[in-house]
Each structure stands twice: as C-alpha cells, then as structure tokens.
Design a protein around this motif. Structure first.
Motif, PDB file in Angstrom:
ATOM      1  N   ARG A 192      -1.955  -0.798  -0.368  1.00  0.00           N
ATOM      2  CA  ARG A 192      -1.767  -2.248  -0.282  1.00  0.00           C
ATOM      3  C   ARG A 192      -1.092  -2.736  -1.547  1.00  0.00           C
ATOM      4  N   GLU A 193      -0.206  -3.715  -1.358  1.00  0.00           N
ATOM      5  CA  GLU A 193       0.461  -4.345  -2.486  1.00  0.00           C
ATOM      6  C   GLU A 193      -0.118  -5.736  -2.714  1.00  0.00           C
ATOM      7  N   PHE A 194      -0.299  -6.084  -3.986  1.00  0.00           N
ATOM      8  CA  PHE A 194      -0.786  -7.403  -4.373  1.00  0.00           C
ATOM      9  C   PHE A 194       0.282  -8.081  -5.225  1.00  0.00           C
ATOM     10  N   PRO A 195       0.789  -9.239  -4.782  1.00  0.00           N
ATOM     11  CA  PRO A 195       1.791  -9.944  -5.593  1.00  0.00           C
ATOM     12  C   PRO A 195       1.159 -10.473  -6.874  1.00  0.00           C
ATOM     13  N   VAL A 196       1.893 -10.336  -7.968  1.00  0.00           N
ATOM     14  CA  VAL A 196       1.419 -10.824  -9.267  1.00  0.00           C
ATOM     15  C   VAL A 196       2.183 -12.073  -9.669  1.00  0.00           C
ATOM     16  N   PHE A 197       3.500 -11.973  -9.747  1.00  0.00           N
ATOM     17  CA  PHE A 197       4.328 -13.120 -10.094  1.00  0.00           C
ATOM     18  C   PHE A 197       5.743 -12.847  -9.626  1.00  0.00           C
ATOM     19  N   GLU A 198       6.240 -13.690  -8.701  1.00  0.00           N
ATOM     20  CA  GLU A 198       7.571 -13.564  -8.154  1.00  0.00           C
ATOM     21  C   GLU A 198       7.856 -12.124  -7.709  1.00  0.00           C
ATOM     22  N   ARG A 199       8.705 -11.398  -8.425  1.00  0.00           N
ATOM     23  CA  ARG A 199       9.102 -10.053  -7.992  1.00  0.00           C
ATOM     24  C   ARG A 199       8.180  -8.961  -8.518  1.00  0.00           C
ATOM     25  N   TYR A 200       7.087  -9.307  -9.132  1.00  0.00           N
ATOM     26  CA  TYR A 200       6.173  -8.304  -9.664  1.00  0.00           C
ATOM     27  C   TYR A 200       5.034  -8.076  -8.673  1.00  0.00           C
ATOM     28  N   HIS A 201       4.717  -6.799  -8.453  1.00  0.00           N
ATOM     29  CA  HIS A 201       3.653  -6.423  -7.524  1.00  0.00           C
ATOM     30  C   HIS A 201       2.820  -5.294  -8.126  1.00  0.00           C
ATOM     31  N   PHE A 202       1.581  -5.245  -7.676  1.00  0.00           N
ATOM     32  CA  PHE A 202       0.707  -4.144  -8.062  1.00  0.00           C
ATOM     33  C   PHE A 202       0.246  -3.451  -6.786  1.00  0.00           C
ATOM     34  N   GLU A 203       0.398  -2.149  -6.733  1.00  0.00           N
ATOM     35  CA  GLU A 203       0.046  -1.384  -5.536  1.00  0.00           C
ATOM     36  C   GLU A 203      -1.108  -0.427  -5.836  1.00  0.00           C
TER      37      GLU A 203
ATOM     38  N   GLY B  79      -3.400  -6.803   5.390  1.00  0.00           N
ATOM     39  CA  GLY B  79      -2.362  -6.387   4.450  1.00  0.00           C
ATOM     40  C   GLY B  79      -2.423  -4.924   4.049  1.00  0.00           C
ATOM     41  N   TRP B  80      -3.435  -4.210   4.538  1.00  0.00           N
ATOM     42  CA  TRP B  80      -3.535  -2.792   4.230  1.00  0.00           C
ATOM     43  C   TRP B  80      -2.636  -1.987   5.174  1.00  0.00           C
ATOM     44  N   GLN B  81      -1.917  -1.025   4.624  1.00  0.00           N
ATOM     45  CA  GLN B  81      -1.050  -0.175   5.439  1.00  0.00           C
ATOM     46  C   GLN B  81      -1.659   1.223   5.527  1.00  0.00           C
ATOM     47  N   LEU B  82      -1.835   1.693   6.747  1.00  0.00           N
ATOM     48  CA  LEU B  82      -2.381   3.016   6.989  1.00  0.00           C
ATOM     49  C   LEU B  82      -1.321   3.867   7.694  1.00  0.00           C
TER      50      LEU B  82
END
Length: 269
Positions: free
Chosen positions: A177-188, A92-95
C-alpha cells in the motif's frame, strides 16, 4: 504463445500466459563456458555406424521446455465501509499473486565412472558371466572422459536428452500500500512471500544410468567374445551405494528455494 489479459472489474485484474515450445540442436558446449552454462555430457564416444560425432547428437536441446504457464492475479481492496476511518484502514491495499508451472528440462543419461579404455576394442554389456561385444570405438580419444562427469550412454541404451526432468511449480504473493505524504511524495509498505506453499522444486537429478567397469576388473572379463585381444570394458547396473538414476540432487537455487518472507518500506519522491 497464448496470452490472456482481462480486467475483471471491482479492482481485480487477470494476466495469464502459456507457452508451448520445442527446441532441437546438435548439442551445446559442455561445462561452464557453454551456452547458458551448457549441461551436455561429452559426445557419445561409441562409433555406431551411420551418423557419428556431433551429427549423432541431434536431439532435444538442453533448453527445451515444452510447456510453461504463468498466471498473475492482481486485486485492490475497495470495500463499501461507511466509517471513513475504517474505510481508510481497509481500502487501498493491493494484493497480487503469481503462479508459475513448467515442464522439466531434458536429462541426458550418463555413465558412472571414467572410460579409460577408448582406443580400439569393444564395449560389452550383459551379465557378469557372458557379456557381449556390441560396438567398436576405434580411433576415439579418451581424453574427454577421464575426469569429471562421465560420457553419455550409447544410443542403444538412450539418446541424448532422452529423459524428462522434474518440473517447477511456484507461487509468489505480495501485499502493499502507498500512503501519500505531500504532493508527489509517497511512502510504500509491503510484505512479500516467495514459494508461499513451500513446495520442493527438484532442480537437478542424478544422471548416471549405468556403471562402467574396466576390462579385467570386478565382474568384467579381460576379453570379450568377438574381440579376444582387448575391449573397452563393461556397462552394468549401478551399485546399491550409488545414487540411482533420476534421484534428486538439488532442490534449490537463487530463483527457486524454500519459502522466504520479507517486509519492506520505501519512500518515493
């Protein structure tokens, strides 16, 4: 313009662009009010016959960059790892990396020193004992040349923008990398590096090619053969204590500088 866009598969994508261009003009306005803060020296002050003034300035534009290449490679980790926890941590990591290379901008050779004798007479060039009168500048005002950068050298030495400046080579990289938190919320989370290899890009150079000496001072005589009453001075080599032509004068600006690193976190909602 040549562009290549090719998804290479396995989460890797390539974007590449090459531009070849040629720009000519009659000269841009000098100083901070010029087009894109134009860098042209004042017009050639020496009357050479034929075309003169702005028509004699027709040459490469300040913005004439012949070749520019940008290559971007983007990849995302997708490793066949059996353990789900290890797979979650590794995948899931983008380089991505972007490499930029371009030819240098044109450089106009200038005269070191203020031209203070520009109302009639001749310009002399040659050895200190036998300079030779070459051209008349009758009727040309010296108001533009008494302060700031010197006038450009006359055409018999070099045309406007006759020299090629140093180019630019730069490599930037990013891992995120983005981590999903809840539905449309993400932490990058991301780490970015600019000028990864810390390459020194020379962005400006010393433009003075010759030095001006007023008549009757230094090695310049008060009169030159062919014009015994007056002259506009002499052109000669730069002194040893002066920065020589095309030596670097600036190696960084807002876009291209020393290597920089930054970490970031972003909440997307």
């Amino acid at each position: 313009i040549v562009s290549v866009h090719k998804p290479l598969g396995h989460g890797v994508e390539l974007l590449a662009n090459h531009t070849w261009a040629k720009a000519l003009d009659n000269g841009q306005t000098y100083g901070s009010n010029g087009t894109f803060n134009g860098t042209d020296a004042p017009l050639n002050p020496f009357r050479l016959g034929g075309r003169n003034g702005i028509n004699d300035e027709y040459s490469r534009s300040d913005l004439d960059i012949r070749n520019r290449t940008i290559v971007t490679l983007i990849g995302q980790s997708h490793l066949p790892i059996g353990n789900k926890y290890a797979a979650y941590a590794a995948n899931g990591w983008q380089l991505s990396g972007t490499y930029t290379a371009q030819d240098g901008e044109p450089v106009t050779a200038t005269i070191n020193g203020s031209l203070t004798y520009l109302t009639g007479g001749n310009l002399a060039i040659g050895g200190p004992t036998s300079p030779t009168a070459l051209t008349s500048d009758a009727g040309v005002s010296n108001a533009a040349f008494t302060s700031g950068p010197g006038a450009r050298v006359p055409d018999f030495i070099a045309r406007r923008n006759a020299f090629k400046g140093p180019g630019v080579h730069n490599l930037d990289a990013r891992v995120s990398r983005e981590f999903p938190v809840f539905e449309r919320y993400h932490f990058e989370v991301a780490a970015e590096a600019f000028n990864v290899v810390n390459h020194r890009n020379i962005l400006s150079v010393n433009t003075a090619l010759v030095a001006y000496t007023a008549p009757g001072s230094g090695s310049c005589p008060a009169a030159v053969a062919g014009n015994p009453t007056s002259n506009v001075g002499c052109l000669g080599p730069l002194s040893a204590s002066t920065a020589q032509f095309m030596t670097p004068s600036s190696t960084s600006n807002i876009i291209y500088g020393a290597r920089q690193l930054q970490l970031l976190g972003r909440f997307i909602f």
